[in-house]
Design a protein around this motif. Structure first.
Motif, PDB file in Angstrom:
ATOM      1  N   ARG A 164       0.839  -1.208   0.000  1.00 17.05           N
ATOM      2  CA  ARG A 164       0.000   0.000   0.000  1.00 17.05           C
ATOM      3  C   ARG A 164       0.869   1.252   0.000  1.00 17.05           C
ATOM      4  N   GLN A 165       1.904   1.211   0.809  1.00 16.52           N
ATOM      5  CA  GLN A 165       2.790   2.381   0.889  1.00 16.52           C
ATOM      6  C   GLN A 165       3.499   2.618  -0.450  1.00 16.52           C
ATOM      7  N   ILE A 166       3.952   1.532  -1.085  1.00 16.62           N
ATOM      8  CA  ILE A 166       4.696   1.664  -2.350  1.00 16.62           C
ATOM      9  C   ILE A 166       3.794   2.139  -3.491  1.00 16.62           C
ATOM     10  N   THR A 167       2.564   1.640  -3.529  1.00 17.23           N
ATOM     11  CA  THR A 167       1.673   2.140  -4.591  1.00 17.23           C
ATOM     12  C   THR A 167       1.429   3.636  -4.405  1.00 17.23           C
ATOM     13  N   GLY A 168       1.440   4.070  -3.147  1.00 20.67           N
ATOM     14  CA  GLY A 168       1.321   5.507  -2.894  1.00 20.67           C
ATOM     15  C   GLY A 168       2.519   6.260  -3.453  1.00 20.67           C
ATOM     16  N   GLU A 169       3.706   5.706  -3.242  1.00 23.05           N
ATOM     17  CA  GLU A 169       4.928   6.362  -3.743  1.00 23.05           C
ATOM     18  C   GLU A 169       4.968   6.385  -5.272  1.00 23.05           C
ATOM     19  N   LEU A 170       4.420   5.349  -5.882  1.00 24.21           N
ATOM     20  CA  LEU A 170       4.476   5.262  -7.353  1.00 24.21           C
ATOM     21  C   LEU A 170       3.421   6.137  -8.022  1.00 24.21           C
ATOM     22  N   THR A 171       2.471   6.614  -7.230  1.00 17.70           N
ATOM     23  CA  THR A 171       1.396   7.420  -7.805  1.00 17.70           C
ATOM     24  C   THR A 171       1.880   8.850  -8.047  1.00 17.70           C
ATOM     25  N   LYS A 172       1.739   9.263  -9.281  1.00 13.40           N
ATOM     26  CA  LYS A 172       2.147  10.632  -9.654  1.00 13.40           C
ATOM     27  C   LYS A 172       1.031  11.245 -10.484  1.00 13.40           C
ATOM     28  N   GLU A 173       1.208  12.466 -10.887  1.00 11.04           N
ATOM     29  CA  GLU A 173       0.225  13.126 -11.760  1.00 11.04           C
ATOM     30  C   GLU A 173       0.010  12.261 -13.022  1.00 11.04           C
ATOM     31  N   GLY A 174      -1.214  11.817 -13.241  1.00 10.13           N
ATOM     32  CA  GLY A 174      -1.510  11.034 -14.440  1.00 10.13           C
ATOM     33  C   GLY A 174      -1.083   9.572 -14.359  1.00 10.13           C
ATOM     34  N   VAL A 191      -7.966   2.708  -3.247  1.00 13.30           N
ATOM     35  CA  VAL A 191      -8.877   3.397  -4.166  1.00 13.30           C
ATOM     36  C   VAL A 191      -9.444   4.670  -3.534  1.00 13.30           C
ATOM     37  N   ASN A 192      -9.881   4.553  -2.289  1.00 19.50           N
ATOM     38  CA  ASN A 192     -10.681   5.633  -1.707  1.00 19.50           C
ATOM     39  C   ASN A 192      -9.918   6.586  -0.797  1.00 19.50           C
ATOM     40  N   THR A 193      -8.865   6.119  -0.155  1.00 21.70           N
ATOM     41  CA  THR A 193      -8.139   6.984   0.777  1.00 21.70           C
ATOM     42  C   THR A 193      -6.868   7.532   0.129  1.00 21.70           C
ATOM     43  N   ASP A 194      -6.039   6.595  -0.376  1.00 16.31           N
ATOM     44  CA  ASP A 194      -4.741   7.021  -0.930  1.00 16.31           C
ATOM     45  C   ASP A 194      -4.865   7.522  -2.368  1.00 16.31           C
ATOM     46  N   ARG A 195      -5.915   7.094  -3.046  1.00 11.73           N
ATOM     47  CA  ARG A 195      -6.069   7.378  -4.491  1.00 11.73           C
ATOM     48  C   ARG A 195      -4.863   6.855  -5.276  1.00 11.73           C
ATOM     49  N   SER A 196      -4.295   5.763  -4.811  1.00 11.96           N
ATOM     50  CA  SER A 196      -3.142   5.188  -5.517  1.00 11.96           C
ATOM     51  C   SER A 196      -3.565   4.058  -6.449  1.00 11.96           C
TER      52      SER A 196
END
Lengths: 431, 279
Positions: free
Chosen positions: A179-189, A243-248
């Motif tokens: 969960r933490q890593i998908t957050g880090e990988l999430t960028k604009e677009g 999906v709902n909190t991190d938007r990752s």
């Protein structure tokens, strides 16, 4: 005049009847004394169809007394087609299917109990966990031979550039780390992950084993009840929060099938996609030139890398007059080198330990080695032998999970629906 | 000039019509586009209408992997025979039902309508057992019989309407002129019924051409399977599909219907509207 009309109609009917009866009758050739077996295969990818047909050819060349005819079936329609064939006593002798489709046929007496028909070599070669997927009551109604874990297919360049730790089967990500890593990988677009959850139940239950989830509990009286413990909340909780909190995790991907996510994955819109192991073939075929990708194990929890699978199976029709010959053919088809050929054709993993040890499957190319390493952690899909599961899945679990993942309901409402409503459904099947 | 059919109104009508046509044609045009795209373009995040690198590979693969020509021939045989036999049987029946109205024919018409509501799965097992008893499982004629029976109620219903649209006075006039019943039917009624018969035959043909479930269940050996059955072989577990070859094969499968429609379109239109207005 009316009589004339009646005569005309009668003549037309007679012509039709003659035409049909004259042309009727079985189109099959006569019996030449050999044992004739039909083998209905669901292989559909070119390499897989080729492997199956080649093996049938090799069998026929070496067994002149037992001739096998290859019949092409279809995954899309196999259940209805087999159901009709069984009722009409016209089923193929050797039947290719998936273990989660066998329960009704096994309990209905349409499949032969394979105990005593299979050689010790084959019985010993396939692990007990795999046999559990085809054991219903006291009988064994299919030979599990191919299985498919869910893995993370990742954009290698995005992962390397981000500097995140690359997981291995020996040292996988935990669900929290994932969960933490998908957050880090999430960028604009770009999203860290896209969960294709058009069919959310099997993904949730099968991956849920790694979080210590079980959901279905069989009591001493043999009755199954649903209970949501702490471990059952791990995987759904992570997906919901991504999906709902991190938007990752992409919200739009929730309604997609696995193939639908690939264009976005190739376009760099998603860093990772959890998919079945066989989807690697589509990645190889469709990925743009120079696209770098890798296969990662699914995250682990208190249950380790465990996940549920419903293997592909080979069964024998209970009505077949040649069960022994059919079992011999299955034994031939599933000899270790042949099992490897079938596995490679389908881009899946063999269940047999000897086939899994084949060096050609231990290559890093296209993630084969990662899959093989995960194989020993595969378990029977949690609910596949539970009577009433299909109704629970369609009427209760699918809408409840879809609403939960989209954020429309919370965890408590999900639990209430899965457990309370679910137990009411199961109770009807277990009176 | 009627203001409602003037310039702007007519332009708007054509615009709406064009939009509707595009909407209807979209799946087919996309199918054609997909059939000519290489695998890498199929996985593109930004798909294009016109393939950037058009290829015939999907067609080659489709023909290599599955016996498409054999399957098309099987479908053609089944659909053509079903259409011919359905019309052959339904035409005299429809004539009787239209010209000799009674409680029985009213009840029969009602039954025809009700029978269309039965789900296919309800009848497949009894049907399978009957055909097995007749040794018609895994035979092309068994399948054709099923298609005829399946198409018959609707064909009967359609044709009854067309027969009713033929003024009975014409038959009476022929009778007064000395024509016998058969002569009247052949020389007067049949030509007027022709558009309806063509439309009905086309309906039966298309129904059989597209049918999957009966063919899937009744035919076992690969050399007898029809095109819709063979198309399912491009679809794998959990909906995964060999999309390029599937699109190529599906495109080829739609061609006969399109050609037939193009050839006899005018007759169908006449047939479809023949029973619409009471003279």
């Amino acid at each position: 005049m009316r009589a004339s009309l009646t005569r005309t109609a009668a003549a037309a009917t007679a012509v039709l009847a003659l035409l049909l009866t004259g042309c009727a009758g079985p189109d099959n050739g006569g019996d030449d004394g050999r044992i004739e077996l039909t083998f209905q295969s669901l292989a559909w990818q070119k390499e897989s169809v080729d492997a199956n047909k080649q093996l049938v050819k090799e069998w026929n060349e070496t067994h002149p007394d037992i001739h096998v005819s290859y019949v092409q079936g279809s995954w899309d329609t196999v259940h209805d087609q087999l159901l009709t064939s069984f009722e009409g006593d016209e089923a193929p002798d050797v039947i290719h299917d998936a273990s989660d489709d066998l329960a009704d046929f096994a309990y209905g007496g349409h499949l032969a109990d394979l105990r005593g028909l299979l050689p010790a070599r084959l019985t010993a070669d396939i692990p007990r966990e795999s046999w559990e997927t085809t054991t219903f009551g006291d009988g064994v109604y299919g030979v599990p031979f191919l299985q498919e874990p869910r893995v993370l297919i990742a954009n290698a360049r995005i992962l390397k550039e981000s500097g995140v730790r690359i997981p291995t089967p020996r040292n996988p990500w935990s669900w929290a780390e994932f969960r933490q890593i998908t957050g880090e990988l999430t960028k604009e677009g770009r999203y860290g992950v896209a969960w294709p959850l058009k069919e959310p139940v099997s993904v949730t239950l099968n991956l849920g084993l790694s979080g210590g989830g079980k959901l279905f509990h069989r009591g001493a009286d043999g009755k199954v009840t649903i209970r949501a413990d702490e471990g059952d909340r791990v995987v759904p909780g992570v997906i919901h929060d991504q999906v709902n909190t991190d938007r990752s995790a992409s919200r739009t991907a929730l309604g997609m099938g696995g193939s639908d996510t690939l264009p976005g994955f190739f376009g760099g819109k998603y860093a990772m996609v959890p998919l079945g192991f066989s989807y690697r073939q589509q990645v190889v075929e469709q990925a743009p030139e120079g696209f770098e990708w890798m296969v990662l194990p699914a995250p682990a929890g208190s249950g380790g890398l465990a996940q549920g699978v419903s293997p592909q199976t080979l069964s024998v029709s209970a009505a077949s007059p040649h069960k022994k010959a059919a079992a011999q053919f299955i034994d031939f088809l599933l000899r270790p080198p042949n099992m490897v050929r079938l596995a490679k054709g389908d881009w899946m993993l063999p269940t047999g330990t000897a086939a899994l040890a084949d060096p050609s499957l231990h290559t890093a190319e296209n993630g084969w080695a990662t899959g093989v390493a995960v194989a020993e952690e595969l378990r029977p899909a949690p609910a596949q032998s539970v009577r009433g599961y299909p109704e629970w899945k369609d009427k209760v679990a699918t809408p409840a999970l879809q609403e939960y993942y989209s954020g429309a309901i919370g965890a408590e409402e999900l639990r209430k629906r899965l457990v309370d409503d679910g137990n009411r459904v199961l109770a009807r099947y277990q009176r | 000039m009627n203001p409602r059919t003037g310039g702007p109104a007519r332009a708007a009508q054509y615009l709406v019509l064009l939009g509707y046509l595009v909407f209807l044609a979209f799946p087919f045009l996309w199918l054609i586009s997909t059939a000519f795209k290489p695998a890498r373009e199929l996985g593109s995040l930004h798909p294009t209408w016109i393939p950037e690198n058009p290829t015939l590979d999907n067609f080659r693969t489709a023909f290599d992997e599955q016996p498409l020509l054999q399957a098309a021939a099987n479908s053609l045989l089944a659909a053509a025979c079903a259409a011919f036999l359905a019309v052959l049987v339904a035409t005299p029946m429809a004539y009787v039902m239209a010209r000799h109205r009674s409680r029985l024919s009213t009840a029969a018409t009602g039954w025809v309508v009700v029978s269309q509501a039965f789900p296919i799965v309800l009848m497949i097992i009894p049907l399978f057992l009957i055909l097995k008893h007749l040794h018609l499982i895994n035979t092309r004629w068994g399948l054709i019989m099923v298609y005829v029976v399946w198409a018959l109620p609707f064909a009967l219903w359609m044709l009854t309407g067309y027969v009713r649209a033929v003024p009975v006075e014409l038959e009476e006039a022929a009778s007064v002129d000395g024509a016998g019943r058969l002569r009247t039917l052949v020389s007067v009624t049949a030509p007027l019924l022709a558009p309806g018969i063509v439309a009905t035959a086309l309906f039966a043909f298309i129904t059989a051409w597209n049918e999957l479930f009966f063919a899937l269940v009744l035919l076992k050996t690969p050399e007898k399977q029809t095109l819709p059955v063979v198309l399912t072989h491009f679809i794998g577990a959990e909906g995964a599909a060999d999309l390029g070859p599937l699109a190529a094969a599906a495109f080829l499968a739609t061609l006969p219907s399109l050609v037939i429609f193009a050839v006899i379109q005018r007759r169908i239109t006449g047939g479809m509207t023949a029973g619409a207005v009471k003279s």
